[in-house]
Design a protein around this motif. Structure first.
Motif: not given
Length: 288
Positions: A99-101, A112-113, A146-148, A152-155
């Motif tokens: 997770t990132c911002w 968190e992974i 939204e940035y994350c 990453t392309g993870i939904t």
């Protein structure tokens, strides 16, 4: 040995170290195109920048008994690798996504992974033998920014449907026990320090579970790449894509997709081992 800038053969009556010094000195004077041609004639991979080609050829001559094979001999010579010198049987190539911002500094973020990808690379055959891949459901910040999602392309749906990290870690360890025998050895390999020192360490601490002992000492591939190809770790582009570019290879897949990043890291490691480099554990996670 066909070198435009030197005589085609060097007398082999000198001591071996002297012979190598003569060869290395000649290689140092060669242009990129001459190095590429020499690599091709020896049956070596002929792609890469001059910084890549030079150690590839030097490591070749360091390992062959006949330091200067004729062109006819070269065709029969196998590509020289250091496969028997690798300290382990397998590398588990990892590239976590977390997770990132956009407005929170990387080092202070409560990450968190959310993606747990591993490529199992056989250090003896250089084959990518298997893959483990799973998404993880975050619990501290369960809604992805939204940035994350964009990076990453993870939904959101993918992480919502996933198990939490402790279950995924156990699943990975069960998978590993199936693919690697008890008498075989592994090392974890990552692009840099943050996958283990930041993401895995923080995740284990948050989940109140022990840090996996097999991951405490690991291969920091970026530092090995810098050492082998003489690239300044602070000034050079040592992103995954940047390293592939120096090897004149293409990134396959989507950058910042954990599984695609892990596959491309494994590709770089394959070429480094073909270039005669021994990938030892070179970093330790500080458990504090």
């Amino acid at each position: 040995m066909n070198m435009a800038m030197a005589s085609s053969r060097v007398v082999l009556s000198r001591p071996r170290d002297h012979k190598l010094s003569v060869i290395n000195g000649t290689l140092n004077k060669m242009s990129k195109e001459q190095l590429k041609r020499q690599a091709g004639e020896l049956g070596l991979h002929d792609k890469g920048t001059k910084n890549v080609l030079l150690p590839r050829l030097k490591n070749y001559y360091k390992r062959v008994k006949d330091c200067l094979p004729t062109q006819a001999d070269a065709g029969a010579a196998a590509v020289v690798t250091s496969l028997n010198e690798q300290p382990v049987d397998y590398f588990c190539v990892v590239d976590f996504e977390a997770t990132c911002w956009s407005d929170v500094p990387f080092m202070t973020a409560e990450s968190e992974i959310i993606e747990f990808p591993v490529v199992l690379l056989n250090a003896r055959t250089l084959k990518k033998e298997a893959e483990f891949h799973s998404y993880c459901r975050p619990t501290r910040n369960p809604i992805l920014s939204e940035y994350c999602r964009s990076l990453t392309g993870i939904t959101q749906a993918q992480v919502d449907a996933a198990d939490t990290f402790p279950f995924i870690l156990k699943r990975f360890e069960s998978w590993l026990a199936v693919h690697v025998r008890r008498d075989q050895t592994i090392s974890i390999a990552t692009h840099g320090p943050w996958d283990l020192q930041k993401f895995l360490f923080d995740q284990c601490k948050f989940c109140e579970q022990p840090f996996p002992p097999y991951a405490q000492h690991y291969v920091n591939m970026k530092r090995h790449f810098s050492n082998l190809y003489s690239v300044n770790i602070h000034d050079g582009d040592l992103s995954i894509a940047g390293m592939l570019s120096m090897l004149e290879l293409e990134f396959e897949g989507q950058e910042h997709s954990g599984i695609d990043d892990a596959r491309n890291i494994a590709t770089i490691m394959q070429q480094m081992m073909r270039d005669g480099y021994v990938l030892r554990n070179n970093r330790e996670v500080l458990l504090q």
